[in-house]
Design a protein around this motif. Structure first.
Motif, PDB file in Angstrom:
ATOM      1  N   LEU A 178       0.662  -1.508   0.301  1.00  0.00           N
ATOM      2  CA  LEU A 178      -0.173  -0.209   0.068  1.00  0.00           C
ATOM      3  C   LEU A 178       0.960   1.531   0.123  1.00  0.00           C
ATOM      4  O   LEU A 178       0.602   2.076  -0.622  1.00  0.00           O
ATOM      5  N   ILE A 179       2.020   1.088   1.021  1.00  0.00           N
ATOM      6  CA  ILE A 179       3.056   2.390   0.769  1.00  0.00           C
ATOM      7  C   ILE A 179       2.905   2.439   0.011  1.00  0.00           C
ATOM      8  O   ILE A 179       3.707   4.093  -0.693  1.00  0.00           O
ATOM      9  N   HIS A 180       4.257   2.060  -0.917  1.00  0.00           N
ATOM     10  CA  HIS A 180       4.248   1.846  -2.622  1.00  0.00           C
ATOM     11  C   HIS A 180       3.578   2.152  -3.295  1.00  0.00           C
ATOM     12  O   HIS A 180       4.688   2.887  -4.184  1.00  0.00           O
ATOM     13  N   ARG A 183       2.775   5.797  -2.481  1.00  0.00           N
ATOM     14  CA  ARG A 183       4.509   7.397  -2.307  1.00  0.00           C
ATOM     15  C   ARG A 183       5.255   6.607  -3.200  1.00  0.00           C
ATOM     16  O   ARG A 183       5.816   7.934  -3.557  1.00  0.00           O
ATOM     17  N   GLU A 184       5.798   5.446  -3.565  1.00  0.00           N
ATOM     18  CA  GLU A 184       6.953   5.735  -4.551  1.00  0.00           C
ATOM     19  C   GLU A 184       6.079   5.281  -6.073  1.00  0.00           C
ATOM     20  O   GLU A 184       6.690   5.774  -7.745  1.00  0.00           O
ATOM     21  N   PRO A 358      -7.043   3.391   2.617  1.00  0.00           N
ATOM     22  CA  PRO A 358      -5.877   2.687   2.807  1.00  0.00           C
ATOM     23  C   PRO A 358      -4.949   3.926   3.838  1.00  0.00           C
ATOM     24  O   PRO A 358      -3.915   3.297   4.110  1.00  0.00           O
ATOM     25  N   VAL A 359      -5.839   5.755   3.791  1.00  0.00           N
ATOM     26  CA  VAL A 359      -4.330   6.286   4.157  1.00  0.00           C
ATOM     27  C   VAL A 359      -4.549   6.162   5.507  1.00  0.00           C
ATOM     28  O   VAL A 359      -3.824   6.290   5.994  1.00  0.00           O
ATOM     29  N   ASP A 360      -6.089   5.530   5.518  1.00  0.00           N
ATOM     30  CA  ASP A 360      -6.656   5.874   7.404  1.00  0.00           C
ATOM     31  C   ASP A 360      -5.726   5.138   8.146  1.00  0.00           C
ATOM     32  O   ASP A 360      -5.246   4.950   9.221  1.00  0.00           O
ATOM     33  N   LEU A 365      -1.036   2.497  10.370  1.00  0.00           N
ATOM     34  CA  LEU A 365       0.068   0.794  11.459  1.00  0.00           C
ATOM     35  C   LEU A 365       1.465   1.136  11.404  1.00  0.00           C
ATOM     36  O   LEU A 365       2.460   1.057  11.424  1.00  0.00           O
ATOM     37  N   TYR A 366       1.587   2.897  10.237  1.00  0.00           N
ATOM     38  CA  TYR A 366       3.152   3.341  10.292  1.00  0.00           C
ATOM     39  C   TYR A 366       2.774   5.002  10.811  1.00  0.00           C
ATOM     40  O   TYR A 366       4.496   5.066  10.985  1.00  0.00           O
ATOM     41  N   GLY A 367       2.205   5.531  10.975  1.00  0.00           N
ATOM     42  CA  GLY A 367       2.537   6.988  11.108  1.00  0.00           C
ATOM     43  C   GLY A 367       2.522   7.448  10.309  1.00  0.00           C
ATOM     44  O   GLY A 367       2.530   7.723   9.587  1.00  0.00           O
ATOM     45  N   THR A 368       3.890   8.600  10.105  1.00  0.00           N
ATOM     46  CA  THR A 368       4.441   8.649   9.142  1.00  0.00           C
ATOM     47  C   THR A 368       5.046   7.952   7.640  1.00  0.00           C
ATOM     48  O   THR A 368       5.717   8.269   7.758  1.00  0.00           O
ATOM     49  N   TRP A 369       3.981   7.661   7.504  1.00  0.00           N
ATOM     50  CA  TRP A 369       4.100   6.863   6.388  1.00  0.00           C
ATOM     51  C   TRP A 369       3.981   7.410   4.882  1.00  0.00           C
ATOM     52  O   TRP A 369       5.243   6.643   3.916  1.00  0.00           O
ATOM     53  N   ARG A 370       4.334   8.954   5.313  1.00  0.00           N
ATOM     54  CA  ARG A 370       5.113   9.030   3.334  1.00  0.00           C
ATOM     55  C   ARG A 370       6.248   9.320   3.499  1.00  0.00           C
ATOM     56  O   ARG A 370       7.249   9.958   2.690  1.00  0.00           O
ATOM     57  N   ILE A 371       6.971   9.693   4.461  1.00  0.00           N
ATOM     58  CA  ILE A 371       8.544   9.730   4.415  1.00  0.00           C
ATOM     59  C   ILE A 371       9.261   8.229   4.693  1.00  0.00           C
ATOM     60  O   ILE A 371       8.983   7.121   5.662  1.00  0.00           O
TER      61      ILE A 371
END
Length: 389
Positions: A178-180, A183-184, A358-360, A365-371
């Motif tokens: 989800l993050i990738h 974010r990427e 997915p954002v929530d 799960l990760y907190g500051t997932w954008r970094i």
């Protein structure tokens, strides 16, 4: 004439039967009050007995009753109507069993549909032992791996999503993936290297069972196989003799890994990351259960005669990741989003499923997932309120 004796005294009694003398009237009234008190005490005892029976049944017996429905459908999947159409992961009492079945080596394990077992199971954060199994002869896997012609993971994912979608299944991207894609915007970097060493997904129990039936084609077409992680049987003594007999529960599939045979070393003793030439596809089973009833609070409301509104009486649905032990609100997952995703890692379009919010999910799960970070999602997290509390 003169009377020879005094006339008999008239018994002074009122027509309604009350005794005329005050002291006698007091005794009758006291007796009546005593009878009324006894009646009230009897009613109270009956009510207390019923309430106690409810508590004993709800806490000690009902959670451990053995389901009577032991049949399965011919395909090994849940029968129609067992699961909700809006939320295919919703469990109900006495569900038809769902099986994770191999047509190659004939192994068969149960997928957990027992609500009470699901409540107790803590995932990898707990102490329950588990073991990996292979859905075919390990020698066949090693021989296939020596051919060094295994299909890439994203091509396998594209085919797998097509099969799942055609079957109206539920297989969503999870955790790092989800993050990738947010974010990427891809699974791979500009050099074609994967950001992650596996592809995480969430699946309904029906979809888990369906994927088990696809293993022969995965192996024949792509050189891939499936490895379920299974809990070891446990002795559940219920409430103990003579009220409940001891029963053996277990061998539930709590994780499935789709793995390339190329470069894979067979491991049957411990679970862990897959060693292979391609990232594995990890499938975490998710189920939805209702909140546990707060028996003590319900009884207090009952005795205090407090009225509750329909909103207060309604129990929330909880989505639980069985492997990680994390809990989420139902609205984070359902209804599922369907997208077409283009990746530099495959020429094939990917028909993917995403959770509803997915954002929530990522923020919990990760907190500051954008970094970018090396932080992994935790275990036994509570994301019911959108925060890791």
């Amino acid at each position: 004439r003169h009377r020879t004796s005094s006339p008999p005294k008239r018994c002074d009694v009122h027509s309604h039967g009350d005794v005329a003398h005050p002291e006698e009237r007091f005794d009758v009234v006291s007796a009546r009050k005593g009878h009324e008190k006894v009646r009230r005490n009897i009613v109270t005892l009956i009510f207390f007995g019923l309430a106690t029976s409810v508590v004993v049944w709800t806490i000690l017996i009902a959670p451990y009753r053995v389901p009577m429905n032991e049949s399965i459908s011919p395909s090994g999947l849940a029968l129609d109507g067992t699961l909700s159409s809006n939320n295919p992961t919703l469990l109900s009492d006495n569900m038809t069993k769902i099986w994770f079945h191999s047509t190659e080596n004939k192994i068969r394990f149960e997928l957990p549909t027992d609500i009470n077992w699901v409540r107790r199971y803590e995932g990898i954060a707990g102490s329950a032992p588990d073991s990996p199994f292979y859905m075919r002869d390990p020698n066949d896997i090693e021989e296939r791996g020596k051919q060094e012609s295994c299909t890439g993971v994203l091509d396998v994912l594209a085919w797998l999503m097509g099969e799942v979608n055609d079957n109206n299944g539920s297989l969503m991207l999870a955790y790092g993936e989800l993050i990738h894609i947010y974010r990427e915007k891809d699974f791979v970097d500009s050099n074609g290297k994967f950001f992650d060493d596996d592809i995480d997904t969430w699946a309904s129990l029906e979809t888990m069972a369906h994927i088990a039936t696809l293993e022969p084609e995965l192996f024949r077409r792509f050189g891939w196989t499936v490895r379920p992680i299974v809990t070891k049987p446990e002795l559940d003594r219920r409430f103990g003799w003579p009220m409940r007999a001891a029963v053996t529960q277990g061998q539930f599939v709590v994780l499935a890994q789709i793995i390339a045979s190329c470069g894979h070393s067979i491991v049957t003793e411990i679970t862990g990351k897959i060693n292979s030439t391609q990232p594995a596809i990890d499938i975490y089973p998710i189920v939805t259960i209702s909140e546990e009833r707060e028996i003590v609070q319900d009884l207090l409301h009952l005795f205090q005669r407090k009225k509750t509104t329909p909103d207060q009486e309604k129990k929330r649905n909880i989505v639980k990741d069985l492997w990680q032990g994390n809990q989420f609100s139902e609205s984070m997952f359902f209804p599922v989003k369907n997208i077409t995703f283009i990746s530099a890692g495959t020429p094939l379009p990917l028909q993917l499923q995403l959770p509803n919010n997915p954002v929530d999910l990522m923020e919990c799960l990760y907190g500051t997932w954008r970094i970018p970070s090396t932080k992994h999602a935790g275990e036994a997290l509570d994301c019911l309120n959108g925060l890791n509390g």
